[in-house]
Design an enzyme around this catalytic site. Structure first.
Site, short mmCIF file in Angstrom:
data_model
loop_
_atom_site.label_atom_id
_atom_site.label_comp_id
_atom_site.label_asym_id
_atom_site.label_seq_id
_atom_site.Cartn_x
_atom_site.Cartn_y
_atom_site.Cartn_z
CD GLU A 133 1.54 -8.25 3.27
OE1 GLU A 133 0.99 -8.76 4.28
OE2 GLU A 133 0.93 -7.94 2.24
CB ILE A 139 -1.95 -8.73 0.02
CG1 ILE A 139 -1.31 -7.68 -0.90
CG2 ILE A 139 -1.15 -10.04 0.01
CD1 ILE A 139 -1.14 -8.11 -2.33
CG ASP A 141 -0.69 -7.40 7.87
OD1 ASP A 141 -1.71 -7.06 7.26
OD2 ASP A 141 0.45 -7.19 7.43
NE ARG A 170 -6.94 -3.81 1.81
CZ ARG A 170 -7.91 -4.67 2.04
NH1 ARG A 170 -9.16 -4.36 1.73
NH2 ARG A 170 -7.65 -5.86 2.59
CG ASN A 207 4.00 0.38 2.15
OD1 ASN A 207 5.02 0.95 1.77
ND2 ASN A 207 3.57 -0.72 1.56
CB SER A 214 12.87 -10.46 -5.00
OG SER A 214 13.41 -9.81 -3.86
N GLY A 215 15.07 -12.51 -4.51
CA GLY A 215 16.28 -12.95 -3.82
C GLY A 215 17.16 -11.82 -3.35
CB CYS A 275 -0.90 0.01 1.24
SG CYS A 275 -1.86 -1.50 1.45
#
Length: 643
Positions: free
Chosen positions: A77, A53, A100, A50, A75, A363-364, A2
């Protein structure tokens, strides 16, 4: 994922300008195109965009506690929200949603400013507590999510996820900070806590800020720092097993989503590790995506396709031509501040491709910083061995003389390009590493800056920031010290900024399991010798992955994610580059020597020198001046929400 914005009256309860708050919120609609929300009362205004997710039906923000005396705009997780919500419920807090976000308001009520110590994830948020008349800002430990703020002359705190949001407030001054300009032309980005403007700051990673009405604004407070164990010893086999177990758990908690989820797969070590561990934890094939280049020297798609075949992923590749430079005009508006990492172009493209198929991608990012995987780490180690064996009084004059006299051989094979190495060895440890990461050397910046701009700098040089960070690094080992430095500068300032803006431009959430903070804490306590062993960086990481990833991926030379700047500037972009750098806003700043820029261009166009880095940096600075500083930044064609 977000975006957030806010206005807070520091002096009283003046009315919040609804039009300004709405304009701020709409400027970041790309971060959250699904919904918008506002909280506006005398003295406080919060806005939110928003991207849904988790808990798609009831996770709207701003979100409140039971009596609406505390609200949050957020913004990110928080992956351990389930266990936190159970703990807080046992303490008497009442939850109305399954998302969350609600954990934050109750955690603030229960633990105050220390609530951030309980959160595991990526986040930037603002809590407003009406009873205490406090705004509380927090940012995650590694700096995955951004947060800008400013104090205006008329007594308001203005904050938001991106700089463009703050610039919608007419009271936020656009006064360029000369120190930020020096930082930018040294590093290619502007490290925390500065921004390009004097009056705007970034909340640093792992920091909080408590702002109370009627009181002076204090400095941000650090709540976490990474630690190293210089004397650690390990059993390599046990460490490899534990690494896979810990990273697998970090991947697993990032698979929670109510929308399509996938992963970037470049064909490098880090993204291959993430995809392999995802494939072990889900029954359905992993959705993977990669970017290929028409020129073999930039293309890693065969390695990505091999990994995709091994794990039976739903793999998609987008081939980008070496003439894919049409993002040139858009990048400054996407990044707001001058940003000179040209891999922003392929990063933007891979995010664009991923968003066609998923809303969340793993991602890595972070593997090189955590496990010492950059080539410059290896070279710094070699240089440091020389420094340790020869005193500065002897080393400085000897290698300094050799560095000055050795020719600059841009065209020669790498073993013959010794000038930079000789110059680095002549310097101190901090100066040597700074020299290795600088996009423009000290001498080039000295030539580039005008006398009047040098006067504005008042002697400041970016190396001062490097020295300060290295001096407070919680380790004496030279490799760990530069890892710590990278985690405080390059990782949040370049890598994570690049990915955040490129992904959010497409409303794509990117999760980074290698930067899970418990995993980072564990990895950083491993002995330096198991990260860089001989010539092999990320040694323990690669050894742990041998059962999961083929050796030709693990042990091949690192390619990076580059674009052919030198060829672009001598070819299709030649006229545009000359026009932008020889005339217009760049020259009007008075910061630069016109003859130096002309020399860069003439030498590069003729093939005498490769000045692609300084030319790109100047081009992005010129783009910032035109599209952000003098304009309105990037615009997004969406209907405004009602306030």
């Amino acid at each position: 994922m977000c975006g957030l914005v806010g206005l807070f009256d520091l002096r009283g309860n003046r009315e919040i300008d609804g039009a300004v708050l709405q304009a701020m919120n709409e400027s970041i609609i790309h971060r959250g195109p699904d919904e918008s929300g506002f909280h506006r009362k005398p003295g406080i205004g919060l806005g939110h965009r928003r991207l849904s997710i988790i808990d798609l039906s009831s996770g709207q923000q701003p979100l409140y506690n039971e009596d609406r005396s505390v609200c949050v705009t957020y913004n990110g997780e928080i992956y351990n929200f389930g266990e936190l919500s159970r703990e807080l419920t046992e303490k008497g807090h009442v939850f109305r949603t399954r998302c969350d976000t609600e954990v934050i308001v109750h955690a603030w009520e229960e633990w105050g400013a220390r609530c951030v110590e309980r959160f595991r994830g990526m986040f930037a948020f603002a809590v407003y507590d009406a009873r205490q008349e406090i705004v509380f800002l927090g940012r995650d430990r590694l700096g995955i999510k951004p947060l800008y703020y400013a104090i205006t002359d008329d007594g308001f705190l203005v904050f938001g996820s991106e700089l463009k949001a703050l610039l919608k407030s007419p009271n936020v001054k656009r006064e360029i900070d000369p120190i930020a300009v020096e930082d930018y032309f040294s590093l290619g980005y502007i490290p925390d806590p500065r921004s390009i403007y004097r009056g705007v700051k970034k909340l640093p990673p792992a920091h909080t800020l408590v702002v109370r009405r009627g009181q002076p604004v204090a400095e941000p407070v650090e709540y976490w720092d990474v630690a190293f164990d210089d004397g650690a010893t390990i059993d390599m086999e046990a460490a490899c097993e534990e690494l896979i177990e810990r990273l697998g758990e970090a991947v697993a908690i990032r698979l929670i989503s109510e929308v399509p989820l996938g992963a970037f797969l470049s064909g490098g070590v880090d993204s291959s590790a993430v995809v392999a561990l995802m494939a072990r934890q889900q029954d359905d094939p992993v959705n993977t995506c990669s970017i290929g280049f028409g020129e073999a020297s930039y293309d890693e798609t065969p390695y990505a396709e091999a990994m995709a075949k091994r794990y039976h992923t739903n793999h998609r590749t987008r081939i980008v031509g070496t003439d894919d430079f049409n993002l040139l005009l858009d990048l400054p508006g996407i990044y707001d501040e001058p940003f000179a990492d040209s891999s922003a172009i392929p990063t933007y493209r891979v995010c664009e491709e991923a968003r066609r198929h998923v809303t969340v991608a793993l991602s890595g990012d972070g593997g090189d910083e955590v496990f010492a995987g950059y080539r410059r780490h290896r070279w710094h180690h070699y240089e440091e061995l020389v420094r340790q064996r020869m005193p500065q009084a002897l080393r400085g004059p000897l290698f300094g003389m050799l560095g000055r006299t050795y020719p600059k051989l841009d065209w020669a094979p790498k073993p013959l390009r010794a000038k930079s190495t000789l110059q680095a060895v002549a310097r101190s440890s901090a100066e040597g590493y700074f020299h290795s990461v600088s996009i423009l050397s000290d001498s080039l910046r000295e030539e580039l800056y005008s006398d009047s701009f040098k006067s504005e700098l008042q002697g400041y040089r970016t190396i001062e920031r490097f020295r300060e960070i290295m001096e407070r690094a919680p380790t004496e080992h030279h490799l760990s010290r530069i890892q710590y430095l990278d985690m405080k500068t390059y990782l949040p300032g370049d890598i994570l900024t690049k990915v955040d803006r490129a992904s959010m431009a497409h409303a794509l959430e990117v999760r980074v399991p290698i930067l899970d903070h418990p995993f980072v804490e564990w990895a950083c306590r491993l002995p330096a010798e198991c990260k860089l062993k001989g010539r092999e960086g990320k040694y323990v990481f690669k050894k742990a992955l041998e059962p999961l990833v083929s050796e030709d991926i693990l042990y091949r030379p690192k390619m990076g994610f580059g674009v052919p700047l030198a060829e672009w500037f001598r070819g299709p972009l030649r006229n545009e580059v000359n026009a932008k750098l020889r005339h217009g806003p760049l020259m009007e700043t008075g910061y630069f020597e016109e003859r130096t820029i002309a020399r860069f261009l003439d030498q590069h166009m003729s093939g005498l020198r490769d000045h692609s880095q300084p030319i790109w940096a100047l081009l992005m600075f010129a783009g910032f001046l035109e599209s952000v500083h003098e304009g309105n930044g990037v615009r997004h064609a969406h209907a405004p929400a009602e306030l």
